[in-house]
Design a protein around this motif. Sequence first.
Motif, PDB file in Angstrom:
ATOM      1  N   LYS A 285      43.804  33.831  50.228  1.00 26.56           N
ATOM      2  CA  LYS A 285      44.716  33.795  49.085  1.00 26.56           C
ATOM      3  C   LYS A 285      43.982  33.452  47.784  1.00 26.56           C
ATOM      4  O   LYS A 285      44.501  32.737  46.925  1.00 26.56           O
ATOM      5  CB  LYS A 285      45.854  32.808  49.329  1.00 26.56           C
ATOM      6  CG  LYS A 285      46.728  33.160  50.522  1.00 26.56           C
ATOM      7  CD  LYS A 285      47.869  32.165  50.709  1.00 26.56           C
ATOM      8  CE  LYS A 285      48.759  32.541  51.891  1.00 26.56           C
ATOM      9  NZ  LYS A 285      49.871  31.576  52.091  1.00 26.56           N
ATOM     10  N   GLY A 286      42.752  33.984  47.678  1.00 27.02           N
ATOM     11  CA  GLY A 286      41.996  33.824  46.441  1.00 27.02           C
ATOM     12  C   GLY A 286      41.161  32.571  46.343  1.00 27.02           C
ATOM     13  O   GLY A 286      40.444  32.391  45.362  1.00 27.02           O
ATOM     14  N   ARG A 287      41.215  31.704  47.341  1.00 26.01           N
ATOM     15  CA  ARG A 287      40.419  30.482  47.337  1.00 26.01           C
ATOM     16  C   ARG A 287      39.347  30.545  48.424  1.00 26.01           C
ATOM     17  O   ARG A 287      39.556  31.133  49.486  1.00 26.01           O
ATOM     18  CB  ARG A 287      41.303  29.257  47.581  1.00 26.01           C
ATOM     19  CG  ARG A 287      42.244  28.928  46.442  1.00 26.01           C
ATOM     20  CD  ARG A 287      43.004  27.645  46.761  1.00 26.01           C
ATOM     21  NE  ARG A 287      43.866  27.247  45.650  1.00 26.01           N
ATOM     22  CZ  ARG A 287      44.656  26.186  45.657  1.00 26.01           C
ATOM     23  NH1 ARG A 287      44.697  25.405  46.744  1.00 26.01           N
ATOM     24  NH2 ARG A 287      45.403  25.891  44.620  1.00 26.01           N
ATOM     25  N   ILE A 288      38.229  29.906  48.153  1.00 21.84           N
ATOM     26  CA  ILE A 288      37.198  29.770  49.181  1.00 21.84           C
ATOM     27  C   ILE A 288      37.609  28.648  50.119  1.00 21.84           C
ATOM     28  O   ILE A 288      37.776  27.499  49.705  1.00 21.84           O
ATOM     29  CB  ILE A 288      35.824  29.473  48.557  1.00 21.84           C
ATOM     30  CG1 ILE A 288      35.327  30.686  47.759  1.00 21.84           C
ATOM     31  CG2 ILE A 288      34.807  29.112  49.646  1.00 21.84           C
ATOM     32  CD1 ILE A 288      34.029  30.456  47.027  1.00 21.84           C
TER      33      ILE A 288
ATOM     34  N   GLY B 231      44.134  45.119  45.364  1.00 23.99           N
ATOM     35  CA  GLY B 231      44.372  46.437  44.782  1.00 23.99           C
ATOM     36  C   GLY B 231      43.581  46.708  43.526  1.00 23.99           C
ATOM     37  O   GLY B 231      44.007  47.500  42.672  1.00 23.99           O
ATOM     38  N   GLY B 232      42.412  46.074  43.393  1.00 25.43           N
ATOM     39  CA  GLY B 232      41.560  46.297  42.230  1.00 25.43           C
ATOM     40  C   GLY B 232      41.779  45.308  41.107  1.00 25.43           C
ATOM     41  O   GLY B 232      41.159  45.432  40.049  1.00 25.43           O
ATOM     42  N   ARG B 233      42.650  44.315  41.320  1.00 25.62           N
ATOM     43  CA  ARG B 233      42.965  43.325  40.289  1.00 25.62           C
ATOM     44  C   ARG B 233      42.231  42.010  40.539  1.00 25.62           C
ATOM     45  O   ARG B 233      41.995  41.620  41.680  1.00 25.62           O
ATOM     46  CB  ARG B 233      44.470  43.054  40.229  1.00 25.62           C
ATOM     47  CG  ARG B 233      45.295  44.249  39.796  1.00 25.62           C
ATOM     48  CD  ARG B 233      46.778  43.897  39.755  1.00 25.62           C
ATOM     49  NE  ARG B 233      47.080  42.889  38.741  1.00 25.62           N
ATOM     50  CZ  ARG B 233      47.254  43.144  37.451  1.00 25.62           C
ATOM     51  NH1 ARG B 233      47.151  44.385  37.005  1.00 25.62           N
ATOM     52  NH2 ARG B 233      47.535  42.183  36.599  1.00 25.62           N
ATOM     53  N   LEU B 234      41.903  41.331  39.439  1.00 27.78           N
ATOM     54  CA  LEU B 234      41.282  40.020  39.507  1.00 27.78           C
ATOM     55  C   LEU B 234      41.627  39.278  38.228  1.00 27.78           C
ATOM     56  O   LEU B 234      41.559  39.850  37.136  1.00 27.78           O
ATOM     57  CB  LEU B 234      39.759  40.157  39.647  1.00 27.78           C
ATOM     58  CG  LEU B 234      38.983  38.911  40.060  1.00 27.78           C
ATOM     59  CD1 LEU B 234      39.332  38.478  41.477  1.00 27.78           C
ATOM     60  CD2 LEU B 234      37.480  39.174  39.955  1.00 27.78           C
ATOM     61  N   ARG B 235      42.010  38.026  38.385  1.00 28.59           N
ATOM     62  CA  ARG B 235      42.398  37.200  37.228  1.00 28.59           C
ATOM     63  C   ARG B 235      43.497  37.868  36.400  1.00 28.59           C
ATOM     64  O   ARG B 235      43.499  37.794  35.173  1.00 28.59           O
ATOM     65  CB  ARG B 235      41.194  36.901  36.321  1.00 28.59           C
ATOM     66  CG  ARG B 235      40.036  36.202  36.993  1.00 28.59           C
ATOM     67  CD  ARG B 235      39.019  35.716  35.981  1.00 28.59           C
ATOM     68  NE  ARG B 235      38.694  36.713  34.982  1.00 28.59           N
ATOM     69  CZ  ARG B 235      37.706  37.589  35.088  1.00 28.59           C
ATOM     70  NH1 ARG B 235      36.930  37.595  36.151  1.00 28.59           N
ATOM     71  NH2 ARG B 235      37.479  38.466  34.129  1.00 28.59           N
ATOM     72  N   GLY B 236      44.396  38.582  37.058  1.00 26.88           N
ATOM     73  CA  GLY B 236      45.487  39.226  36.358  1.00 26.88           C
ATOM     74  C   GLY B 236      45.117  40.488  35.617  1.00 26.88           C
ATOM     75  O   GLY B 236      45.955  41.052  34.903  1.00 26.88           O
ATOM     76  N   ARG B 237      43.888  40.965  35.792  1.00 24.04           N
ATOM     77  CA  ARG B 237      43.420  42.184  35.116  1.00 24.04           C
ATOM     78  C   ARG B 237      43.098  43.250  36.141  1.00 24.04           C
ATOM     79  O   ARG B 237      42.573  42.957  37.206  1.00 24.04           O
ATOM     80  CB  ARG B 237      42.178  41.885  34.266  1.00 24.04           C
ATOM     81  CG  ARG B 237      42.411  40.905  33.132  1.00 24.04           C
ATOM     82  CD  ARG B 237      41.100  40.523  32.447  1.00 24.04           C
ATOM     83  NE  ARG B 237      40.356  41.690  32.009  1.00 24.04           N
ATOM     84  CZ  ARG B 237      39.095  41.942  32.367  1.00 24.04           C
ATOM     85  NH1 ARG B 237      38.452  41.125  33.184  1.00 24.04           N
ATOM     86  NH2 ARG B 237      38.477  43.014  31.901  1.00 24.04           N
ATOM     87  N   GLN B 238      43.411  44.500  35.799  1.00 27.28           N
ATOM     88  CA  GLN B 238      43.072  45.619  36.662  1.00 27.28           C
ATOM     89  C   GLN B 238      41.619  45.978  36.404  1.00 27.28           C
ATOM     90  O   GLN B 238      41.278  46.534  35.359  1.00 27.28           O
ATOM     91  CB  GLN B 238      43.988  46.806  36.392  1.00 27.28           C
ATOM     92  CG  GLN B 238      43.922  47.899  37.446  1.00 27.28           C
ATOM     93  CD  GLN B 238      44.582  47.475  38.758  1.00 27.28           C
ATOM     94  OE1 GLN B 238      45.639  46.862  38.757  1.00 27.28           O
ATOM     95  NE2 GLN B 238      43.948  47.805  39.882  1.00 27.28           N
ATOM     96  N   ILE B 239      40.739  45.674  37.337  1.00 25.62           N
ATOM     97  CA  ILE B 239      39.311  45.893  37.150  1.00 25.62           C
ATOM     98  C   ILE B 239      38.926  47.326  37.513  1.00 25.62           C
ATOM     99  O   ILE B 239      38.212  47.997  36.781  1.00 25.62           O
ATOM    100  CB  ILE B 239      38.494  44.892  37.987  1.00 25.62           C
ATOM    101  CG1 ILE B 239      38.934  43.454  37.687  1.00 25.62           C
ATOM    102  CG2 ILE B 239      37.001  45.076  37.735  1.00 25.62           C
ATOM    103  CD1 ILE B 239      38.779  43.028  36.255  1.00 25.62           C
ATOM    104  N   ILE B 240      39.382  47.780  38.667  1.00 22.67           N
ATOM    105  CA  ILE B 240      39.161  49.167  39.068  1.00 22.67           C
ATOM    106  C   ILE B 240      40.518  49.775  39.396  1.00 22.67           C
ATOM    107  O   ILE B 240      41.461  49.051  39.718  1.00 22.67           O
ATOM    108  CB  ILE B 240      38.192  49.298  40.258  1.00 22.67           C
ATOM    109  CG1 ILE B 240      38.784  48.698  41.527  1.00 22.67           C
ATOM    110  CG2 ILE B 240      36.862  48.633  39.945  1.00 22.67           C
ATOM    111  CD1 ILE B 240      37.912  48.910  42.752  1.00 22.67           C
TER     112      ILE B 240
END
Length: 449
Positions: free
Chosen positions: A143-146, A343-352
């Motif tokens: 869930k996004g955490r290490i 789905g290509g998103r990270l930190r609320g931004r669509q990266i790919i």
Amino acid sequence: MKRLLSLATASLWCCVALGSIAAESLGDEVAQQNTTPPLNAQESNPNVMGWMQGFPPPRDKILSAQDGSFFQFPGLRYSVNHMQEFSTTRSVMASKDRRYSVRSRIDDEIDDIVFLPWGSEVPMTWEESLSANYTDGIIIMHKGRIVYERYPAGLEPDGVHAAMSVTKSFTGTVASILIADGLIDPALPITHYLPELKGSGFDGSTVQEVLNMTTPLDYSEDYTDPNAGIWKFSEAGNVFRPDSYTGPFDYYDYLPTIKAISGQKPGAEFGYRTPNAEVIGWLVSRVTNQDLSDLVSELIWQPMGAVYDGYFVIDPAGTSYAGGGFNLNLRDMAVFGEMLRNGGRLRGRQIIPAAAVEMISSGGSQQAFAAGGEYPLLKGWSYKNLWWITNDSHGAYMARGVHGQAIYIDPAAEMVIARFASSYQASNKYIDPTSIPAYEAVAEYLMSK
């Protein structure tokens, strides 16, 4: 055979293709040799072995690209963390600002998770599996955490490690992005973009068939055969070849020489062949007029906010090796997997583009994969856009490389596992039984939390 090894090993480390190397088709005698560990994980730890230490290092502790010793076990356990010392490379620039940040919530109970390795009646713990697979570094994200991070041997948290054939999946991701952006049509013949391949074994295959490795190539990666195509391919990319060498100058010069298997149609059978990935690397560079190293940086590494510069091993023409030349940081690789999981998103931004991720994760033909007959343990799997698709109930998919490199993405469990390793066994035929069921067990554990 020894002569061939000394000629080609300097570039061979990055074109040793996952799974389809000779170990996948070796006889019982050689297979038995491969299952007898020369040294265990603790004994072969590069920090214990003392490779390349001192000024100068003792002669028996020096590893060399020219004689191939840098990629012979146990020396490779040092080399995978220091490939730039043995190769000519091109940088993959990380982000200068807007770097990702990731939170940690370490769960020490993961070490005690128990699973049953394939073909065994003896249970194994997750912690035991790390030594069994000669793990250099491993991260589990949930869930996004290490939730788990270990560096058992050689690799440091800020280090860079050879990704081997995990590189292919980065190459496939770049191609998927360009397809989503309309710059490549996967339904067109590969010769539409690379007319140099007319008359070769790639002629008649579409871009998608090359991406799925269902091209009918008369090409072998059997290292026991001195006439196998892998040796010619390796020598073409070798910057250390002798003056007497008269073969193809570089990888692109070699690819058109590969012929087709008579009577086999494109798309019919999956055959894991590294030249397919090299053709895709050529394709993405041709349509963008940029080297693959720059494309990975521009389309993935910098937008993602990668913290550490990576690098690609290059051939005599200065071209980045698309089949296995990427070296990168473990946390960066884990976050790359997390971006795909979202789905290509990270930190609320669509990266790919989300469409690029959908292309990959949707999977390829299970029938073609089975027809190839190369991976009997991977029942129901498929291959798509240079990624391995499990087609299981979790929708998990993987990037895989020899000696134990892996990105395992499990959307249902909201889990990503990134691993660097340096097993004495190159082929995942021997590594999968204590890896994939371990990943599945961790996924089930995290889903129960």
